[in-house]
Motif scaffolding. Sequence first.
Motif, short mmCIF file in Angstrom:
data_model
loop_
_atom_site.label_atom_id
_atom_site.label_comp_id
_atom_site.label_asym_id
_atom_site.label_seq_id
_atom_site.Cartn_x
_atom_site.Cartn_y
_atom_site.Cartn_z
N ASP A 205 -2.31 4.18 -11.60
CA ASP A 205 -2.51 3.07 -10.66
C ASP A 205 -1.81 1.81 -11.15
O ASP A 205 -1.12 1.13 -10.38
CB ASP A 205 -4.01 2.80 -10.47
CG ASP A 205 -4.71 3.89 -9.67
OD1 ASP A 205 -4.02 4.72 -9.06
OD2 ASP A 205 -5.96 3.89 -9.66
N ASP B 183 1.12 4.02 -3.08
CA ASP B 183 0.75 5.42 -2.82
C ASP B 183 1.90 6.37 -3.15
O ASP B 183 1.69 7.46 -3.68
CB ASP B 183 0.32 5.60 -1.36
CG ASP B 183 -1.03 4.98 -1.07
OD1 ASP B 183 -1.72 4.57 -2.03
OD2 ASP B 183 -1.40 4.90 0.12
N LEU C 46 2.61 12.60 2.72
CA LEU C 46 1.92 11.39 3.14
C LEU C 46 2.07 11.21 4.66
O LEU C 46 3.02 11.72 5.27
CB LEU C 46 2.50 10.16 2.42
CG LEU C 46 2.29 10.11 0.90
CD1 LEU C 46 3.10 8.96 0.30
CD2 LEU C 46 0.81 9.98 0.56
N ARG D 281 2.16 6.66 -6.95
CA ARG D 281 1.02 7.45 -7.47
C ARG D 281 1.25 8.93 -7.20
O ARG D 281 0.95 9.78 -8.04
CB ARG D 281 -0.29 6.96 -6.85
CG ARG D 281 -0.88 5.74 -7.56
CD ARG D 281 -2.23 5.36 -6.99
NE ARG D 281 -2.08 4.60 -5.76
CZ ARG D 281 -1.90 3.27 -5.72
NH1 ARG D 281 -1.86 2.58 -6.84
NH2 ARG D 281 -1.76 2.65 -4.57
N LYS D 282 1.79 9.22 -6.01
CA LYS D 282 2.11 10.61 -5.68
C LYS D 282 3.17 11.17 -6.61
O LYS D 282 3.19 12.37 -6.90
CB LYS D 282 2.58 10.71 -4.23
CG LYS D 282 1.47 10.87 -3.20
CD LYS D 282 0.95 12.30 -3.18
CE LYS D 282 0.06 12.55 -1.99
NZ LYS D 282 -0.39 13.98 -1.93
N THR E 168 0.84 -1.21 0.00
CA THR E 168 0.00 0.00 0.00
C THR E 168 0.87 1.25 0.00
O THR E 168 0.64 2.20 -0.76
CB THR E 168 -0.93 0.02 1.23
OG1 THR E 168 -1.82 -1.11 1.15
CG2 THR E 168 -1.76 1.31 1.28
#
Length: 376
Positions: free
Chosen positions: A26, A17, A354, A20-21, A13
């Motif tokens: 995806d 993330d 994040l 993607r940032k 996960t």
Amino acid sequence: MAYVKWSYETLNTFCGDVFRKFGFSDAEADTISDVLLTADLYGIESHGMQRMVRYHKGLEKGTIHRDVQPEIVFETPVSAVIDGHSGMGQLIGVYAMQKAIEKAKTSGVGIVTVRESNHYGIAGYYAKMASDAGMIGFSCTNSEAIMVPTFGRKAMLGSNPIAIAMPADPYPFFFDSSTTVVTRGKLEMYNKMGKPLPEGWALDENGSPSQEAPRVLANIVGKNGGGIVPLGGASETTGSHKGYGYGMITEIFSSILSLGVTSAECCTFDDKTGICHGFAAIDLKVFGDTDAIREHFNDYLRELRESPKAEGAERIYTHGEKEVEAERDRRENGIQVNDGTMVELADLCEYLGLDFDGYFPGYTLPEEFKGFAGNY
């Protein structure tokens, strides 16, 4: 240096993330994460989570180009040359091996060479793609020069790993090895742990043995001379010329056939690394009865495992067994990440906005690392 364990799901996960940032889709983020975490699941810590800082630096510096697509610039029914346009190495690697597998399905053999890519993770990931499709898989890559050729004192070749995989029961055959005694990632791990390098791994700028990880790494980055010795060490007596030769095989299938950048030039540019790869997929059908071939291979692997053990030894492994067992253990019991890498993950979270504590609840940065945030 201490380690902490996290579940595969937690790290997957987090990785997804992060990428993607960084602006990947995806599907792209999932692919990159899968390559990285496969390394950690197999116990290849040097090419797993601890490599994330390398990709951050590449994206930030502009040597990794986010919004590009690999391009086929030459093609035959059995081969292709791909220009990666300095994209993300994992994405280019998967695309290239998929192309090799497609060609093997129709022509029996698919050979693909790639120029202008980036670090693509473990070579074995791509060889395994072909094995999972019922074929023999081959993958290799050059990299920034870290290997000092036999009788030399300047790094001229990369770690230049070679990987081969082939279906078998109960374990697939899976061989993935650098052609240097260790990879640069291993030196980075020792540097993070503040430990001296084992004897016989590296040379300083004068071509003399060195156990100083910071010194050797700085020399590699600064192109000051020295580096890591080939498989076989620094002497022909111990087989140094063999590792040197294996490294050259990688250069042929990656940088030479693609007309790309050799290891001696890799990572010397401001806007690219120039790293090159090689891939091949071979359908067993071109040799006859695939079931008979597979059973013949199974028998030989079993004979190896059951052959006489050395005194005090309990088991003989065939290549791929340890990876299967390591993956099973890590999926059940978690993946180890060292504190130095956790510092880098905290830095990434701060940079990308994040929530580090949300991903890694209860983890406290060790006292000796406080104040290091932001300094890779």
